[in-house]
Every structure is written in C-alpha cells, then in structure tokens.
Motif scaffolding. Structure first.
Motif, PDB file in Angstrom:
ATOM      1  N   ILE A   1       0.859  -1.202   0.153  1.00 49.06           N
ATOM      2  CA  ILE A   1       0.120  -0.026   0.142  1.00 49.06           C
ATOM      3  C   ILE A   1       0.611   1.200   0.167  1.00 49.06           C
ATOM      4  O   ILE A   1       1.474   1.472   0.985  1.00 49.06           O
ATOM      5  CB  ILE A   1      -1.052  -0.055   1.024  1.00 49.06           C
ATOM      6  N   GLY A   2       0.805   2.093  -1.009  1.00 45.45           N
ATOM      7  CA  GLY A   2       1.546   3.423  -1.177  1.00 45.45           C
ATOM      8  C   GLY A   2       1.049   4.341  -0.040  1.00 45.45           C
ATOM      9  O   GLY A   2       1.759   4.835   0.534  1.00 45.45           O
ATOM     10  N   ASP A   3      -0.292   4.467  -0.209  1.00 45.92           N
ATOM     11  CA  ASP A   3      -0.897   5.393   0.514  1.00 45.92           C
ATOM     12  C   ASP A   3      -2.286   4.922   0.678  1.00 45.92           C
ATOM     13  O   ASP A   3      -2.926   4.254   0.046  1.00 45.92           O
ATOM     14  CB  ASP A   3      -0.947   6.813  -0.053  1.00 45.92           C
TER      15      ASP A   3
ATOM     16  N   ARG B   1       0.821  12.895   2.653  1.00 48.98           N
ATOM     17  CA  ARG B   1       0.580  11.806   1.396  1.00 48.98           C
ATOM     18  C   ARG B   1       2.097  11.329   0.996  1.00 48.98           C
ATOM     19  O   ARG B   1       2.979  12.412   0.718  1.00 48.98           O
ATOM     20  CB  ARG B   1       0.058  12.632   0.454  1.00 48.98           C
ATOM     21  N   ALA B   2       2.310  10.332   0.961  1.00 43.47           N
ATOM     22  CA  ALA B   2       3.971   9.899   0.530  1.00 43.47           C
ATOM     23  C   ALA B   2       3.892   9.786  -0.961  1.00 43.47           C
ATOM     24  O   ALA B   2       5.073  10.290  -1.545  1.00 43.47           O
ATOM     25  CB  ALA B   2       4.040   8.387   0.961  1.00 43.47           C
TER      26      ALA B   2
ATOM     27  N   PHE C   1      -6.067  17.888   3.679  1.00 49.52           N
ATOM     28  CA  PHE C   1      -6.007  16.656   2.591  1.00 49.52           C
ATOM     29  C   PHE C   1      -5.465  17.233   1.055  1.00 49.52           C
ATOM     30  O   PHE C   1      -4.234  17.579   1.110  1.00 49.52           O
ATOM     31  CB  PHE C   1      -7.540  16.143   2.562  1.00 49.52           C
TER      32      PHE C   1
ATOM     33  N   ARG D   1       8.567   2.458   9.782  1.00 47.14           N
ATOM     34  CA  ARG D   1       9.393   1.753   9.005  1.00 47.14           C
ATOM     35  C   ARG D   1      10.585   2.510   8.538  1.00 47.14           C
ATOM     36  O   ARG D   1      10.392   3.649   8.050  1.00 47.14           O
ATOM     37  CB  ARG D   1       8.504   1.109   7.750  1.00 47.14           C
TER      38      ARG D   1
ATOM     39  N   HIS E   1      -1.311  12.541   9.207  1.00 47.09           N
ATOM     40  CA  HIS E   1      -0.611  11.846   8.119  1.00 47.09           C
ATOM     41  C   HIS E   1      -0.723  12.670   6.995  1.00 47.09           C
ATOM     42  O   HIS E   1      -1.703  13.332   6.440  1.00 47.09           O
ATOM     43  CB  HIS E   1      -1.331  10.522   8.029  1.00 47.09           C
TER      44      HIS E   1
ATOM     45  N   ARG F   1      -2.704   5.650   7.926  1.00 48.00           N
ATOM     46  CA  ARG F   1      -1.559   5.077   8.110  1.00 48.00           C
ATOM     47  C   ARG F   1      -1.715   3.912   7.362  1.00 48.00           C
ATOM     48  O   ARG F   1      -2.095   2.785   7.591  1.00 48.00           O
ATOM     49  CB  ARG F   1      -1.176   4.960   9.515  1.00 48.00           C
ATOM     50  N   ALA F   2      -0.542   3.682   6.195  1.00 49.62           N
ATOM     51  CA  ALA F   2      -0.368   2.473   5.390  1.00 49.62           C
ATOM     52  C   ALA F   2       0.274   1.342   6.137  1.00 49.62           C
ATOM     53  O   ALA F   2       0.046   0.220   6.021  1.00 49.62           O
ATOM     54  CB  ALA F   2       0.413   3.001   4.017  1.00 49.62           C
TER      55      ALA F   2
ATOM     56  N   ASP G   1      -2.576   1.430  -3.743  1.00 45.12           N
ATOM     57  CA  ASP G   1      -3.209   2.356  -3.108  1.00 45.12           C
ATOM     58  C   ASP G   1      -4.629   2.202  -2.239  1.00 45.12           C
ATOM     59  O   ASP G   1      -5.348   1.326  -3.049  1.00 45.12           O
ATOM     60  CB  ASP G   1      -3.365   3.961  -3.419  1.00 45.12           C
TER      61      ASP G   1
ATOM     62  N   GLY H   1       7.636   4.828   3.043  1.00 44.54           N
ATOM     63  CA  GLY H   1       6.139   3.973   3.489  1.00 44.54           C
ATOM     64  C   GLY H   1       5.278   5.043   3.840  1.00 44.54           C
ATOM     65  O   GLY H   1       4.047   4.901   3.297  1.00 44.54           O
ATOM     66  N   ASP H   2       5.463   5.721   4.980  1.00 48.61           N
ATOM     67  CA  ASP H   2       4.384   6.671   5.110  1.00 48.61           C
ATOM     68  C   ASP H   2       5.016   8.039   5.476  1.00 48.61           C
ATOM     69  O   ASP H   2       6.203   8.205   6.008  1.00 48.61           O
ATOM     70  CB  ASP H   2       3.589   6.284   6.663  1.00 48.61           C
TER      71      ASP H   2
ATOM     72  N   THR I   1      -5.888   6.174   2.085  1.00 47.27           N
ATOM     73  CA  THR I   1      -6.564   7.388   2.632  1.00 47.27           C
ATOM     74  C   THR I   1      -7.960   7.042   2.912  1.00 47.27           C
ATOM     75  O   THR I   1      -8.545   6.023   2.320  1.00 47.27           O
ATOM     76  CB  THR I   1      -6.802   8.302   1.170  1.00 47.27           C
TER      77      THR I   1
END
Lengths: 431, 431
Positions: free
Chosen positions: A128-130, B168-169, B255, B356, B166, A168-169, A359, B129-130, A132
């Motif tokens: 999971i990249g991100d 956005r990665a 967001f 991570r 959080h 949070r991924a 995602d 990762g995040d 939402t």
C-alpha cells in the motif's frame, strides 16, 4: 453497453468441490489475493474453500498471451505489478481461470495447483503506497455530528466536498491480526490528560477500494475515467480509540486514535466481478446542492453504487466460553454512501495528487439511517451513554479485551449468484 | 559520553577539489542520497560539488565488513535497506569514506568514482512508506491560531500532545520538482464553492526526519530509544493551498490543500553528521505543563535539539528577468520546536503504530517568534491582509506563477565546521 460475459453467468458451475453455492467465492467471483503455505507469499485466486496458486499457474503452460503475463505479474509477494496494468490483464486472467475451473477436462491439470484455504496464511494483496480514508457515509456523519453539535450535525462542506484524510499505510493488516489495545493521551473534562490504555475502543464498518493503474503527479482524473483506476473492493475495519481521538484531533484530524491498526479482508473482489452488482447510488435528497461539475457525471449517477449488504457481528470471550453464537450488531448497505467510489477517486486526484496502484481508499463508516444499521459502537451506544445488552447478560459501551468483531458483505443482484468478500475479523487483546 | 570521532574533526581536509570550506558538503558532512546520470539510480554520498558512487565503491574492493555491506545495501535505487540497519552500518560507511576522501594516497583509486553533482539527477533517498507531518513549531501554531481565534490562539491540547497528521507519501519529490498550482474547491464567505486554481498558494519551512530502523506493530518506542530510529534530517517544504485548506479541513484535517506536492532536499544529513550540532531544545516557558512521562527524558532535554539556522528565499519571474538576486523572506532556527524529533518519534509509536525505515516525519512550520522569521506567507502577510513589498516594486500576498522558493539550513557549532543540506527549491507553474 454490457460489460458482462460468460464469467458472470449464474449457470456456470465449477468442478472444484464446494465452490458452487459457496457463500463468498463461487466461480463468478474469483477474487485476487496473496497467500503462503510455509513458503514465499504469492498471488492466488479464491475458489470455494481453495486457493488457486497463480505462480504455479504461470508455470503450467495453461495460459497464453495477456493471461500468462498477468499470472506472472501476480507470482510475487505483492499484486502491485498486476494492478498497475489496469483492467485488461485482470479480465484476461479472469476469463481464462473461469474457463479452467469450469471445464471438467482441465481438472486433472489444475487441481494440483489448488491449496486448501485453511492451510494457507493470507497476506495483504498489495504494497500500500498510501491509505486514504473518506467520510462518505452520510448517516455516520450525521450520527457523529449529532453527538457533538446537535443543532448543526453536518458541517457546511459535507455536501460539497467528499471529505477524506490520509490514514496510515504501515498498520493495515489482513483479517485476524490481533487488535492490540492502544494506549494514548486520555483527558477527562476537568482533569489533566493521562497516558493510559484506551477505554473507548471501537470498530468502524467500511469498504476499501484498491487502486489499479496510477495517475501522474499534476494530472487530475476526470470522473468519467475514475473507475478505470478501481481494481476492486474489500471490507475494511477502521479501528478507532474514541478517547484518544477526542483529545488529539484538533486541528489536524485523527492520528494515533486510528493508526494502531486497520483490518481488511484480504481478497480483492475485482471490478470485473462487481459488474452485475453495480447500481445507481442513493439519490441525493431533494434540495441538496448539485455536485460541482468535476464531481458530476451521468455514468457515475447511473451505476456508481454497489448492491452490497453489510453486517457486523460480535462475540465476546464469555459468549465463546458459554458456546453462544456471535451476535449481529448491525446490518447496513453500501447504498448509504453520499459520494461514490468514482467521486472519491476523482476528488482525490482533482488537485493533481498522484494515485498509485496498490493505494487503498476507505469509504468511511457506512451506517444505515436506523439504529439497527449503525456502523460503530459510538453510534450504537450514543457515545457510550446507552450500552448494548448482549444475550448472555453482558453489556458493551465499547470493546473489551477478548471481544471479536467480524464484518461481512454480500453482493446480490436479481439473476446473478451472491458473492462475498470473506472474513474481516479482529479480536481485542490487552496492550 | 562522546559520540564524536575523527570524522567530525574540523581539521580534517579532503583531496576532493572544493570540498574544504564547501558551504554544504565538506568532508565532515557526507550525507546519503540517491542519484543517477543517464542510468539506474543508486546511492551516493555528497562531497563538495561531487557525488561518490556507492555502487561503484561497493564493487571497488576498498571496503570490508560492515562498510562493504552498507555500500552494497545502498547500491540500489532506494536506501531503505541501508536505513533498516540503523546506526552501525551508517557509521562504518561514514568512517571508511571519511578516510578514503581525506587520504591523498587513495585519490587515484577513488576519484574515478566521483561524479560532478551538476551532471547528476537527484532522486528521493528512500521509498517513503508513510509521511507524517507534525506541528511542533509553536510560534507557527500561535500565529495561525491568532488569525482564527485571537482570544485563544493555542488549542488546549498543544502543550500536551505533539500534534501531527498523516501526509501523502506519493507526492513527495526531491528539490526542483515543479510546483504545479493545484485546483480545488474554494469558497468565499457568502458564495457557493467553486472549483478553480488556488489563489492562496503558500510555502511552509520545515525540517524532515528520515526513519532508519523500524519498529513492530504494537511495540511503542520509549523516548530514551527514539533517536536510534532517526537516520537523519532534510529540509522540507510543505506547499499549502490556504483557500482549499480553509474549506476542506473540518473535521478530518488538511487533505488536498497539502497533498499536491511536498518538496525535500534530497540528501539525508545523517544522525552521525548531526552529532556536533546537538543542543538542548528551547526550554519550555515557565508555567507550561510538564510533558507526560512517556514524553519526558533527561537525554532528550539535554540534547534533543539541533543548532540549525534556517532561511527562506524568494525570486519572482520579474526579479529574474531584471537580474535581481533572490530575496530573503525569513530567517528562523530549528530551536523553535516545542517538541523534539525524539518526542515526535516516541509519540508516533506510543499507541503501537509501527514505523518503517524510509518513513518521513515533517516537523511542521518552524517559525521564529518575530515577523522576520515567520515560516509561511500566511504568517508573513497576516493571512494575505498585508502583502509583502519586493525590492522591484512587486507585492506578494501569496505565491504567483513563476515564483521560486528556496529553503536552506546551516548547521553550526563552536569548534566545528558549518554544514548544510543543499537546496530545497521549487518554482510555481500554472496548473
């Protein structure tokens, strides 16, 4: 325009024992996931109570062209490479697997590639990249709003903006991961905050949407194209610590109250499998503002929703000790989305934010309008003020150690067989 | 307890041309990054205006044991594998590279592994990762709070909770990525919202902390151990669309107002390089509540801060056409953090959320207490009400197309040479 084909045919049956009439995974479903035995995780397709091994299938010589490439892309520990291809490779693989699993002549060659699901461990289907999480369940938004702002439960932006926030991924896990009770800052009204285990641990009934096929930075996705980026759906439980949330969330939103765990059902029920269960989303109430043009599209209005019955069940430690079956806490439906998955995708990318394959987008809690369909204990117990009575005399305001929550979903449409997602379950343990 | 060694010695010089006295990358820095020429991205170390190729170094036979393993782990397109090892492999690699670059006898063998930075393209140093963004700049929180709540600018939780959310990665980019003006929902006070390009585009001056060495789900990180998970720092610009933010952010936080782009300086200034510049964090004002025990540790109080001067510069298209040098908008300092990086890490993991290697934590905007050190245009122009005058007669309330913002940081400590981060820059282009 029909996107239906022989893979959706309710008359199609499988030679796999127990697949026909299976509550979740008859041959019309064929969801994608990642599993392992005592070896390397790899892609698989659920059929009845078995998993078809895609790495073995890719090596079998039974596939060709696009289906072969798709199985190869799904042979590793993450399905991101397959998802990145969008719908075409998924469809090719689905058609070929549907043929193989329905043709008795193929049984001898294919059966050795099946593993009993009970022998397998399930993993997340993708890196999971991100992640939402949206807030499209309008009855949930109303219920929560009423607890805090009885006069104006819905904030002014709700009917204009598909509200969402970044989750949070790292802490997304497949079903059956333990729900370790989080500690955090808790603050009573007239006291200093303390650091202690959450006393108001809750679940949230959601759907998750997996992205397949990314978009570039600075490239918005028009709503008419949004669903090309939808790989499929899963169930999602957005575990929430309401006491941590109440103290931390201003002004930047929920953080530690949510990111200790998010549980998903590990199978991606693909956009292809979902086809017969597409439906018009719940109509906007009369007098509501029309969506801005970037969130308005005739196809989305006609088939942006899903015919999915949703259910939450609880079993407590005492119930299990007493041999009492789990109890249905809530029955809701995916129709209770004010914004569709397509609108979520289009809105997310409307500022140029890039989406990537793998995602995960949560819908937010999908509560029904009536109390028997509320999707969280916060709503079911009115903020803990009205604890639930369980059949064995226990009561619950929020979750206690040993409580197990299971979400399930049932896709149904006239003339088609029912499909499901498999389990999305978690049991609370002390921190 | 001294964590200083010969790699920090201000008398150490390098045979690399221009490295000694280099404003950012003298031999005492040796930051880690990922670069490419016209080929595959791989790890590198900055030295003056050159990059030492870690893939070539790993193949050279010049390393052994831990340093060799570290260089090998840094030979691919992401440094996550190196970061995962924590401090020991970073230190071994640093010591050996410092020796190689200072010993003239090694010049002949090492020089072929250097590339001119100007010939290279920089990438993100790690797969993120995040990405989490905090809000530890108390003067920023006060300034923003005063705009909206003059009587109570700081929310009640601020001095108890290291507020974060959080980010956005997917949309984090290294320096010089174009800042494509985002469109979004904008709402004037007495009008319906419209969808249009943001008119209140802003920058935010932040530091970023890279995580090296992850933690397991359900395993909080004690503050005394938090910095073991800090791989290093970078500069970070959290581009923000204030008009999108104002309308979307209730109740779940920012967001689309943030996730269209986050720019970082591409070099990780390692925890080892930062050693001489550690300092006590800014004392908590008298009367402030003591941190809860999980956020309180004597070592963190003694050396949880960083001696880093920070600067923001602007150049507009017209300024560049007229040959006018860029203008300093703001001078601040890393001391203006109410919570330390260690406290950010310990808080983030306090509920069991797993970190991570390769995760990125932003500090939030680091404004100084006075107007010449405010870290965003929102603060510098009091919400746009008092536009800035530029030397060529232009004015700016918010960023216009063609404007370029550059962040820089200078690490300094008595008896040690100065270090820097390199550039963290972006130019606004129309959407």
């Amino acid at each position: 325009m029909s996107r239906l084909d022989e893979t959706h045919d309710p008359a199609r049956v499988s030679w796999v024992e127990g697949a026909d009439g299976h509550p979740d995974f008859p041959i019309q479903n064929l969801p994608l996931g990642v599993f392992s035995l005592d070896d390397a995780p790899r892609g698989g397709v659920a059929i009845g109570d078995f998993i078809l091994d895609l790495a073995a299938l890719a090596d079998s010589g039974l596939l060709s062209c696009e289906a072969q490439e798709a199985a190869r892309a799904a042979s590793g520990p993450e399905l991101n490479a397959l998802l990145e291809g969008g719908g075409a490779p998924r469809r090719a693989l689905r058609r070929r697997i549907s043929d193989l699993l329905s043709d008795p002549a193929q049984r001898e060659r294919v059966e050795p590639m099946l593993h009993r699901t009970n022998d397998c461990r399930m993993h997340l289907p993708a890196r999971i990249g991100d992640y939402t999480d949206f807030y499209v369940g309008i009855h949930h938004a109303l219920n929560v709003g009423r607890l805090f702002r009885p006069d104006a439960p819905l904030l002014p932006n709700y009917k204009h903006v598909p509200i969402g926030y970044h989750g949070r991924a790292s802490s997304v896990r497949p079903t059956d991961a333990p729900v370790i009770r989080p500690s955090g800052q808790l603050k009573a009204a007239d006291a200093d905050p303390i650091f202690a285990p959450s006393r108001r641990l809750d679940f949230e009934l959601e759907l998750g949407a997996w992205i397949g096929g990314g978009s570039g930075l600075g490239r918005p996705i028009p709503l008419a194209e949004a669903e090309r980026h939808l790989a499929g759906l899963c169930l999602l439980n957005d575990w929430s610590a309401r006491d941590i949330q109440a103290w931390e969330y201003q002004p930047l939103g929920p953080f530690l109250s949510k990111n200790f765990l998010t549980t998903v059902s590990p199978w991606v029920v693909t956009a292809e499998a979902l086809e017969p269960y597409r439906t018009a989303p719940e109509p906007r109430p009369a007098g509501d503002p029309a969506p801005l043009p970037y969130l308005d599209d005739p196809t989305d209005r006609a088939r942006g929703g899903f015919a999915i019955d949703l259910e939450v069940r609880i079993s407590t430690r005492k119930m299990r000790e007493e041999g009492i079956e789990d109890l249905v806490l809530s029955r809701s439906h995916a129709r209770h989305m004010y914004w569709t998955v397509g609108q979520m995708i289009a809105h997310h990318a409307s500022n140029g934010c890039d989406l990537r394959s793998g995602d995960l987008l949560g819908t937010g809690t999908l509560s029904a309008p009536t109390a028997d369909g509320f999707g969280s204990l916060l709503e079911l117990t009115r903020g803990g003020a009205e604890p639930l009575s369980l059949p064995n005399g226990e009561t619950r305001a929020f979750l206690e150690d040993g409580d197990e929550i299971a979400l399930s979903g049932r896709l149904s449409a006239p003339g088609f067989v029912n499909l499901g997602f498999g389990e999305c379950r978690g049991r609370v343990v002390a921190g």
